[in-house]
Structures are given as structure tokens and as C-alpha cells.
Design a protein around this motif. Structure first.
Motif, PDB file in Angstrom:
ATOM      1  N   THR A  67       0.826  -1.191   0.000  1.00  0.00           N
ATOM      2  CA  THR A  67       0.000   0.000   0.000  1.00  0.00           C
ATOM      3  C   THR A  67       0.865   1.248   0.000  1.00  0.00           C
ATOM      4  O   THR A  67       1.706   1.430   0.872  1.00  0.00           O
ATOM      5  N   VAL A  68       0.645   2.081  -0.997  1.00  0.00           N
ATOM      6  CA  VAL A  68       1.260   3.398  -1.028  1.00  0.00           C
ATOM      7  C   VAL A  68       0.160   4.374  -0.626  1.00  0.00           C
ATOM      8  O   VAL A  68      -0.960   4.306  -1.123  1.00  0.00           O
ATOM      9  N   LEU A  69       0.482   5.262   0.304  1.00  0.00           N
ATOM     10  CA  LEU A  69      -0.480   6.200   0.872  1.00  0.00           C
ATOM     11  C   LEU A  69      -0.108   7.623   0.485  1.00  0.00           C
ATOM     12  O   LEU A  69       1.072   7.945   0.328  1.00  0.00           O
ATOM     13  N   ILE A  70      -1.119   8.471   0.390  1.00  0.00           N
ATOM     14  CA  ILE A  70      -0.880   9.890   0.130  1.00  0.00           C
ATOM     15  C   ILE A  70      -1.852  10.701   0.986  1.00  0.00           C
ATOM     16  O   ILE A  70      -3.027  10.372   1.084  1.00  0.00           O
ATOM     17  N   ASP A  71      -1.321  11.738   1.630  1.00  0.00           N
ATOM     18  CA  ASP A  71      -2.200  12.616   2.413  1.00  0.00           C
ATOM     19  C   ASP A  71      -2.643  13.791   1.551  1.00  0.00           C
ATOM     20  O   ASP A  71      -2.129  14.009   0.450  1.00  0.00           O
ATOM     21  N   PRO A 122      -5.671   7.543  -0.740  1.00  0.00           N
ATOM     22  CA  PRO A 122      -5.811   8.802  -0.009  1.00  0.00           C
ATOM     23  C   PRO A 122      -6.139   8.544   1.459  1.00  0.00           C
ATOM     24  O   PRO A 122      -7.022   7.740   1.765  1.00  0.00           O
ATOM     25  N   VAL A 123      -5.394   9.202   2.343  1.00  0.00           N
ATOM     26  CA  VAL A 123      -5.604   9.078   3.787  1.00  0.00           C
ATOM     27  C   VAL A 123      -5.409  10.444   4.428  1.00  0.00           C
ATOM     28  O   VAL A 123      -4.861  11.354   3.815  1.00  0.00           O
ATOM     29  N   THR A 124      -5.839  10.568   5.674  1.00  0.00           N
ATOM     30  CA  THR A 124      -5.566  11.789   6.422  1.00  0.00           C
ATOM     31  C   THR A 124      -4.111  11.763   6.878  1.00  0.00           C
ATOM     32  O   THR A 124      -3.468  10.704   6.894  1.00  0.00           O
ATOM     33  N   ILE A 125      -3.601  12.909   7.279  1.00  0.00           N
ATOM     34  CA  ILE A 125      -2.219  12.948   7.776  1.00  0.00           C
ATOM     35  C   ILE A 125      -2.075  12.065   9.004  1.00  0.00           C
ATOM     36  O   ILE A 125      -1.071  11.389   9.181  1.00  0.00           O
TER      37      ILE A 125
END
Length: 88
Positions: free
Chosen positions: A2-6, A65-68
């Protein structure tokens, strides 16, 4: 994998920036960044800084997409987080 981005919310250089991280390995993160055309100079020990203009494109390429808060929690849980005190 999983690659995440805020969300882009960190101001610098006349734009807002997001953080791109992996919650499993730096190899995965570097591979994703390379395939997305993000230069290695954007890497900062445990994340890539990416401008807001790239956000939608990176989500479409598979970044979650995720929150910080979620990003930091998952990065810490992965063991890949580099604490601020160790960045100098």
C-alpha cells in the motif's frame, strides 16, 4: 502493498504539498515513485514530497488517499517512520 498519500496541505514554493509513503517497504515506495516519474530528489528519508498538482494523478495510479493522522500512524506501525529528531 500500500502506497499512501495525504491531502495537499503543506505550503512551500507557492504550492501545497502531499506526502507519499509506503506502509510496507521503501522499495515499494521507490518503485511507485519511479513509475510515476517522481524524482528521487523529492525523497525525504521516509516519504516523498509531491506537489498538489500531482495528487489526483497519484491517486489514479493507485496511491490510497488518507488523512495525515492515518498516514503517520500507518508509517509508524510499519517501522519505516524516521522521527524528526533523527532527520538532522
Amino acid at each position: 502493498m500500500t502506497v499512501l498519500i495525504d491531502e495537499p496541505r503543506w505550503p512551500a514554493h507557492n504550492t501545497l504539498w502531499s506526502h507519499l509513503v509506503s506502509d510496507s517497504s521503501l522499495d515499494e515506495l521507490h518503485r511507485f515513485a519511479r513509475e510515476a516519474g517522481i524524482p528521487l530528489r523529492a525523497f525525504d528519508l521516509d516519504h516523498y514530497d509531491v506537489p498538489s498538482a500531482r495528487y489526483d494523478e497519484l491517486v489514479a495510479a493507485g496511491a490510497e488517499p488518507v488523512t495525515i493522522r492515518q498516514l503517520v500512524e500507518r508509517l509508524r506501525a510499519s517501522g519505516l517512520r524516521i522521527p524528526q529528531r533523527d532527520r538532522r
